[in-house]
Design a protein around this motif. Structure first.
Motif, PDB file in Angstrom:
ATOM      1  N   VAL A 126      26.211   4.498 -45.080  1.00 50.44           N
ATOM      2  CA  VAL A 126      27.308   5.459 -45.206  1.00 50.44           C
ATOM      3  C   VAL A 126      26.926   6.542 -46.208  1.00 50.44           C
ATOM      4  O   VAL A 126      27.210   7.728 -46.008  1.00 50.44           O
ATOM      5  N   ALA A 127      26.250   6.145 -47.290  1.00 53.23           N
ATOM      6  CA  ALA A 127      25.859   7.125 -48.305  1.00 53.23           C
ATOM      7  C   ALA A 127      24.913   8.171 -47.734  1.00 53.23           C
ATOM      8  O   ALA A 127      25.062   9.375 -47.999  1.00 53.23           O
ATOM      9  N   ALA A 128      23.939   7.748 -46.930  1.00 58.18           N
ATOM     10  CA  ALA A 128      23.009   8.704 -46.338  1.00 58.18           C
ATOM     11  C   ALA A 128      23.749   9.668 -45.414  1.00 58.18           C
ATOM     12  O   ALA A 128      23.472  10.877 -45.403  1.00 58.18           O
ATOM     13  N   GLU A 129      24.703   9.143 -44.659  1.00 59.18           N
ATOM     14  CA  GLU A 129      25.498   9.999 -43.779  1.00 59.18           C
ATOM     15  C   GLU A 129      26.347  10.968 -44.598  1.00 59.18           C
ATOM     16  O   GLU A 129      26.526  12.131 -44.221  1.00 59.18           O
ATOM     17  N   TRP A 130      26.883  10.481 -45.719  1.00 59.32           N
ATOM     18  CA  TRP A 130      27.696  11.343 -46.576  1.00 59.32           C
ATOM     19  C   TRP A 130      26.867  12.535 -47.055  1.00 59.32           C
ATOM     20  O   TRP A 130      27.297  13.685 -46.945  1.00 59.32           O
ATOM     21  N   TYR A 131      25.684  12.285 -47.602  1.00 56.86           N
ATOM     22  CA  TYR A 131      24.921  13.369 -48.211  1.00 56.86           C
ATOM     23  C   TYR A 131      24.459  14.393 -47.174  1.00 56.86           C
ATOM     24  O   TYR A 131      24.501  15.600 -47.441  1.00 56.86           O
ATOM     25  N   GLU A 132      24.064  13.937 -45.995  1.00 61.41           N
ATOM     26  CA  GLU A 132      23.685  14.902 -44.968  1.00 61.41           C
ATOM     27  C   GLU A 132      24.904  15.710 -44.526  1.00 61.41           C
ATOM     28  O   GLU A 132      24.822  16.946 -44.370  1.00 61.41           O
ATOM     29  N   THR A 133      26.038  15.043 -44.343  1.00 59.89           N
ATOM     30  CA  THR A 133      27.258  15.759 -43.952  1.00 59.89           C
ATOM     31  C   THR A 133      27.675  16.740 -45.034  1.00 59.89           C
ATOM     32  O   THR A 133      28.088  17.874 -44.745  1.00 59.89           O
ATOM     33  N   ALA A 134      27.554  16.327 -46.295  1.00 67.38           N
ATOM     34  CA  ALA A 134      27.931  17.199 -47.408  1.00 67.38           C
ATOM     35  C   ALA A 134      27.037  18.432 -47.468  1.00 67.38           C
ATOM     36  O   ALA A 134      27.513  19.554 -47.724  1.00 67.38           O
ATOM     37  N   LEU A 135      25.751  18.254 -47.242  1.00 64.68           N
ATOM     38  CA  LEU A 135      24.838  19.393 -47.234  1.00 64.68           C
ATOM     39  C   LEU A 135      25.200  20.369 -46.121  1.00 64.68           C
ATOM     40  O   LEU A 135      25.278  21.589 -46.339  1.00 64.68           O
ATOM     41  N   ARG A 136      25.432  19.844 -44.934  1.00 65.36           N
ATOM     42  CA  ARG A 136      25.799  20.708 -43.813  1.00 65.36           C
ATOM     43  C   ARG A 136      27.133  21.406 -44.072  1.00 65.36           C
ATOM     44  O   ARG A 136      27.311  22.590 -43.730  1.00 65.36           O
ATOM     45  N   GLU A 137      28.077  20.683 -44.665  1.00 68.34           N
ATOM     46  CA  GLU A 137      29.396  21.262 -44.937  1.00 68.34           C
ATOM     47  C   GLU A 137      29.297  22.363 -45.981  1.00 68.34           C
ATOM     48  O   GLU A 137      29.953  23.407 -45.870  1.00 68.34           O
ATOM     49  N   PHE A 138      28.477  22.148 -47.011  1.00 65.22           N
ATOM     50  CA  PHE A 138      28.317  23.177 -48.040  1.00 65.22           C
ATOM     51  C   PHE A 138      27.781  24.468 -47.435  1.00 65.22           C
ATOM     52  O   PHE A 138      28.234  25.564 -47.776  1.00 65.22           O
ATOM     53  N   VAL A 139      26.834  24.344 -46.538  1.00 72.52           N
ATOM     54  CA  VAL A 139      26.226  25.529 -45.930  1.00 72.52           C
ATOM     55  C   VAL A 139      27.198  26.223 -44.973  1.00 72.52           C
ATOM     56  O   VAL A 139      27.281  27.462 -44.953  1.00 72.52           O
ATOM     57  N   SER A 140      27.960  25.469 -44.208  1.00 79.99           N
ATOM     58  CA  SER A 140      28.767  26.062 -43.140  1.00 79.99           C
ATOM     59  C   SER A 140      30.194  26.405 -43.541  1.00 79.99           C
ATOM     60  O   SER A 140      30.832  27.250 -42.902  1.00 79.99           O
ATOM     61  N   ASN A 141      30.714  25.769 -44.580  1.00 81.62           N
ATOM     62  CA  ASN A 141      32.126  25.930 -44.938  1.00 81.62           C
ATOM     63  C   ASN A 141      32.252  26.871 -46.131  1.00 81.62           C
ATOM     64  O   ASN A 141      31.763  26.572 -47.221  1.00 81.62           O
ATOM     65  N   GLU A 142      32.940  27.987 -45.948  1.00 82.89           N
ATOM     66  CA  GLU A 142      33.038  29.000 -46.994  1.00 82.89           C
ATOM     67  C   GLU A 142      34.194  28.760 -47.972  1.00 82.89           C
ATOM     68  O   GLU A 142      34.362  29.533 -48.923  1.00 82.89           O
TER      69      GLU A 142
END
Length: 235
Positions: free
Chosen positions: A167-183
Motif C-alpha cells: 500500500v505504501a508503494a502505491e501511495w507514493y506513486e499516486t502522490a507523485l502523480r497527483e502532485f504533478v497533475s493536481n494544481e
C-alpha cells in the motif's frame, strides 16, 4: 519517502523547514460534523454538538474524551473505522489529526488504515486529498494502545500476498502523480513534504515525473512550495 522524523506536519524543524501554512479553505464546519459523528459512534463522554460560538472548546473536549477512552478498554465497531478516518482526513490541524488516526491504527492495523487514506487520495475531493496527505504522515506509528481493539478482529486487513505492491508503494506513486497533475494549492502543499525527489528512490519509468515535480515546485507561485523543494532536492 516519508517526512523527516524530527518534523511535525504543522511546525518548524531544526533543519530550517518553514511551517506548513494553514488550509486555503475554511474546513471547520465540515470537521465539526466529523467530530460529532466520532462522539456519537464511539459514545464519548462529551456533548454531541458544540454550543453556539464555542466550537473550538468543544472540539478540544472531544479530543480529550477520545484520548481518555483509548486509555481504557475501547472496542471499535466497523462503523467507527470510517468515522475515525474521515475525521482524521478533515481535521484542519495536521499536528493533531493523529488523535483520530491512532485508535484506528491500533484496532484495524496499518494496512487497512493506509488503504483507506489511499482511497481518499485517489477518489476524494481536493480537500480530502490534502487531508489524507497530512494523515498519512502518522500512518506508520507504532501500535501503543493495547486496550483499543476491533469489535470483529476479521475486520483488520489481511496480509498482502508475496510480490504484490505494498500500500505504501502505491501511495507514493499516486502522490507523485497527483502532485504533478493536481494544481490545488493545499494538495500540493500537503503532498510535497512526503515525496522523495531523488531519482534513485524511484523506478526508471517514473524519473520523468520526478523531474516534472521538481520543475513545478521550483517555479510555483507559492513561497512555501518553492522553499520546501530546495531543501528536499538538496538532501
Amino acid at each position: 519517502m516519508a517526512t523527516e522524523e524530527n518534523e511535525t506536519p504543522g511546525g518548524e524543524t531544526a533543519r530550517g523547514f518553514r511551517a506548513l501554512p494553514g488550509p486555503v479553505e475554511d474546513r471547520r464546519e465540515v470537521f465539526a460534523g466529523c467530530v460529532a459523528e466520532v462522539v456519537r459512534v464511539l459514545g464519548l463522554d462529551v456533548a454531541q454538538e458544540p454550543q453556539p460560538g464555542d466550537q473550538r472548546t468543544w472540539v478540544q473536549h472531544a479530543r480529550t474524551a477520545l484520548y481518555k477512552a483509548c486509555r481504557r478498554e475501547l472496542v471499535l465497531s466497523e462503523e467507527s473505522f470510517q468515522t475515525l478516518i474521515k475525521a482524521a482526513v478533515h481535521d484542519p490541524d495536521p499536528s493533531f489529526n493523529r488523535h483520530f488516526l491512532e485508535p484506528a491504527l491500533n484496532a484495524f492495523g496499518h494496512s487497512r488504515v493506509q488503504a483507506a487514506l489511499l482511497g481518499y487520495l485517489r477518489a476524494g475531493t481536493d480537500l480530502e486529498r490534502a487531508g489524507a496527505a497530512s494523515a498519512w504522515y502518522w500512518s506508520a506509528l507504532p501500535l501503543r494502545m493495547p486496550t483499543v481493539r476491533a469489535e470483529h478482529p476479521a475486520a483488520t486487513a489481511p496480509a498482502e500476498p508475496d510480490g504484490a505492491p505494498t500500500v505504501a508503494a502505491e501511495w507514493y506513486e499516486t502522490a507523485l502523480r497527483e502532485f504533478v497533475s493536481n494544481e490545488h494549492l493545499d494538495v500540493r502543499r500537503r503532498l510535497l513534504p512526503g515525496l522523495s525527489l531523488r531519482k534513485s528512490d524511484w523506478p526508471p519509468e517514473l524519473h520523468d515525473l520526478v523531474d516534472a515535480a521538481v520543475a513545478i515546485a521550483r517555479s510555483h507561485p507559492d513561497e512555501y512550495i518553492r522553499h520546501r523543494v530546495e531543501h528536499q532536492v538538496g538532501d
